[in-house]
Design a protein around this motif. Structure first.
Motif, PDB file in Angstrom:
ATOM      1  N   ASP A   1      54.647 -97.808 -68.622  1.00 31.00           N
ATOM      2  CA  ASP A   1      54.083 -97.313 -67.378  1.00 31.00           C
ATOM      3  C   ASP A   1      55.023 -96.403 -67.396  1.00 31.00           C
ATOM      4  O   ASP A   1      54.880 -95.859 -66.736  1.00 31.00           O
ATOM      5  CB  ASP A   1      52.927 -97.951 -66.298  1.00 31.00           C
ATOM      6  N   LEU A   2      56.160 -96.620 -67.790  1.00 30.53           N
ATOM      7  CA  LEU A   2      57.459 -96.517 -68.030  1.00 30.53           C
ATOM      8  C   LEU A   2      57.635 -95.004 -69.029  1.00 30.53           C
ATOM      9  O   LEU A   2      57.833 -95.753 -70.147  1.00 30.53           O
ATOM     10  CB  LEU A   2      58.767 -96.649 -68.017  1.00 30.53           C
ATOM     11  N   ALA A   3      58.105 -93.600 -68.479  1.00 28.78           N
ATOM     12  CA  ALA A   3      58.293 -92.770 -69.284  1.00 28.78           C
ATOM     13  C   ALA A   3      59.210 -92.072 -69.580  1.00 28.78           C
ATOM     14  O   ALA A   3      59.670 -92.813 -71.678  1.00 28.78           O
ATOM     15  CB  ALA A   3      57.657 -91.543 -68.707  1.00 28.78           C
ATOM     16  N   THR A   4      60.193 -92.949 -68.653  1.00 29.24           N
ATOM     17  CA  THR A   4      61.716 -92.158 -69.148  1.00 29.24           C
ATOM     18  C   THR A   4      62.360 -93.053 -67.997  1.00 29.24           C
ATOM     19  O   THR A   4      61.780 -92.723 -66.727  1.00 29.24           O
ATOM     20  CB  THR A   4      61.890 -90.657 -69.227  1.00 29.24           C
ATOM     21  N   LEU A   5      63.693 -92.367 -67.338  1.00 30.32           N
ATOM     22  CA  LEU A   5      64.457 -93.147 -66.804  1.00 30.32           C
ATOM     23  C   LEU A   5      64.935 -92.011 -66.389  1.00 30.32           C
ATOM     24  O   LEU A   5      65.908 -91.040 -67.272  1.00 30.32           O
ATOM     25  CB  LEU A   5      65.856 -93.983 -66.711  1.00 30.32           C
ATOM     26  N   ARG A   6      65.369 -90.656 -65.288  1.00 30.39           N
ATOM     27  CA  ARG A   6      65.885 -89.685 -64.529  1.00 30.39           C
ATOM     28  C   ARG A   6      67.479 -90.188 -63.836  1.00 30.39           C
ATOM     29  O   ARG A   6      67.239 -90.599 -62.958  1.00 30.39           O
ATOM     30  CB  ARG A   6      65.345 -88.980 -64.080  1.00 30.39           C
ATOM     31  N   VAL A   7      68.144 -89.847 -64.624  1.00 26.25           N
ATOM     32  CA  VAL A   7      69.565 -89.624 -64.103  1.00 26.25           C
ATOM     33  C   VAL A   7      69.471 -88.560 -62.634  1.00 26.25           C
ATOM     34  O   VAL A   7      70.193 -87.615 -63.342  1.00 26.25           O
ATOM     35  CB  VAL A   7      70.407 -89.790 -64.687  1.00 26.25           C
ATOM     36  N   ALA A   8      69.842 -88.318 -61.685  1.00 25.78           N
ATOM     37  CA  ALA A   8      69.671 -87.896 -60.596  1.00 25.78           C
ATOM     38  C   ALA A   8      71.271 -87.770 -60.232  1.00 25.78           C
ATOM     39  O   ALA A   8      72.108 -88.113 -60.586  1.00 25.78           O
ATOM     40  CB  ALA A   8      68.886 -88.081 -59.208  1.00 25.78           C
ATOM     41  N   GLU A   9      71.961 -86.097 -59.856  1.00 28.01           N
ATOM     42  CA  GLU A   9      72.939 -85.441 -60.286  1.00 28.01           C
ATOM     43  C   GLU A   9      73.650 -86.619 -58.587  1.00 28.01           C
ATOM     44  O   GLU A   9      74.649 -87.501 -58.478  1.00 28.01           O
ATOM     45  CB  GLU A   9      72.755 -84.737 -59.797  1.00 28.01           C
ATOM     46  N   ARG A  10      72.413 -86.922 -57.875  1.00 30.08           N
ATOM     47  CA  ARG A  10      72.886 -87.590 -56.265  1.00 30.08           C
ATOM     48  C   ARG A  10      72.349 -88.402 -56.083  1.00 30.08           C
ATOM     49  O   ARG A  10      70.622 -88.178 -56.664  1.00 30.08           O
ATOM     50  CB  ARG A  10      73.458 -87.074 -55.274  1.00 30.08           C
ATOM     51  N   GLY A  11      72.192 -89.634 -55.791  1.00 33.34           N
ATOM     52  CA  GLY A  11      71.428 -91.199 -55.036  1.00 33.34           C
ATOM     53  C   GLY A  11      71.299 -91.774 -55.974  1.00 33.34           C
ATOM     54  O   GLY A  11      72.150 -91.424 -57.183  1.00 33.34           O
ATOM     55  N   TRP A  12      69.838 -92.460 -56.522  1.00 28.42           N
ATOM     56  CA  TRP A  12      70.060 -93.868 -57.207  1.00 28.42           C
ATOM     57  C   TRP A  12      69.273 -92.895 -58.954  1.00 28.42           C
ATOM     58  O   TRP A  12      68.539 -91.914 -58.565  1.00 28.42           O
ATOM     59  CB  TRP A  12      68.738 -94.493 -56.405  1.00 28.42           C
ATOM     60  N   VAL A  13      69.496 -93.650 -59.660  1.00 32.55           N
ATOM     61  CA  VAL A  13      67.999 -93.603 -61.097  1.00 32.55           C
ATOM     62  C   VAL A  13      66.739 -93.400 -60.632  1.00 32.55           C
ATOM     63  O   VAL A  13      66.748 -94.233 -59.933  1.00 32.55           O
ATOM     64  CB  VAL A  13      68.685 -94.273 -61.961  1.00 32.55           C
TER      65      VAL A  13
END
Length: 192
Positions: free
Chosen positions: A92-104
């Motif tokens: 069900d996972l499309a991708t992981l988004r790396v946020a500039e601040r906060g959690w992945v």
């Protein structure tokens, strides 16, 4: 256990399967601070009557510290929050988004996002390792090897640069020691 100290079980596990990696937003050592709060509340709580209910206040941060985490294994990502849990299967996972601040953040196929509590961008190698190959990221060992290789390359470049400088100095010094081939007369004209 902090995200910096997330389980290194994948490196110690068997070759065929990696053990789950657990990422926490705050180390469990913070429970010591909750204990100090309980000690600080004791004189007031022992006054009698309903004051003993003050001992319930430290239970909320203690519960949060014990419960909140992200667990990554070969079957899914599980995010446990204070009141519930979210499971995202790898399919069900499309991708992981790396946020500039906060959690992945885990981006689902349907477009929804789930913050992976305790997982920072620097932890993606451990996430990939625990996912049993479902995510293609460099593992911490591969990153360390690449850094070591980069240091070796830089040291080699520095040695080559110093060698070239010495060669330039030597050729410059040899050229200065040789007498000139042209002679000049007293009035400034050159003679061959």
């Amino acid at each position: 256990m902090t995200s910096e100290q997330a389980t290194e079980s994948a490196t110690t596990g068997s070759a065929g399967s990696a053990r789950p990696a657990t990422f926490r937003p705050v180390p469990l050592v913070a429970l010591v601070a909750v204990g100090f709060v309980v000690i600080g509340l004791s004189p007031i709580a022992f006054q009698g009557g309903a004051w003993f209910l003050l001992f319930l206040l430290p239970l909320v941060p203690a519960w949060w510290l014990l419960r909140t985490r992200t667990v990554v294994d070969g079957s899914a990502l599980r995010v446990l929050s204070i009141l519930g849990a979210t499971r995202v299967a790898w399919d069900d996972l499309a991708t992981l988004r790396v946020a500039e601040r906060g959690w992945v953040r885990a981006v689902r196929s349907d477009g929804g996002e789930v913050p992976l509590v305790g997982v920072r961008p620097r932890d993606l190698g451990r996430v990939a390792e625990a996912s049993e190959g479902r995510i293609d990221m460099p593992t911490p060992d591969e990153v360390a090897a690449a850094r070591e290789h980069q240091r070796e390359l830089e040291a080699t470049r520095m040695r080559i640069a110093r060698l070239r400088e010495r060669q330039t100095e030597e050729t410059g010094a040899e050229g200065a020691e040789e007498p000139g081939t042209e002679a000049t007369s007293e009035d400034g004209e050159s003679r061959a």
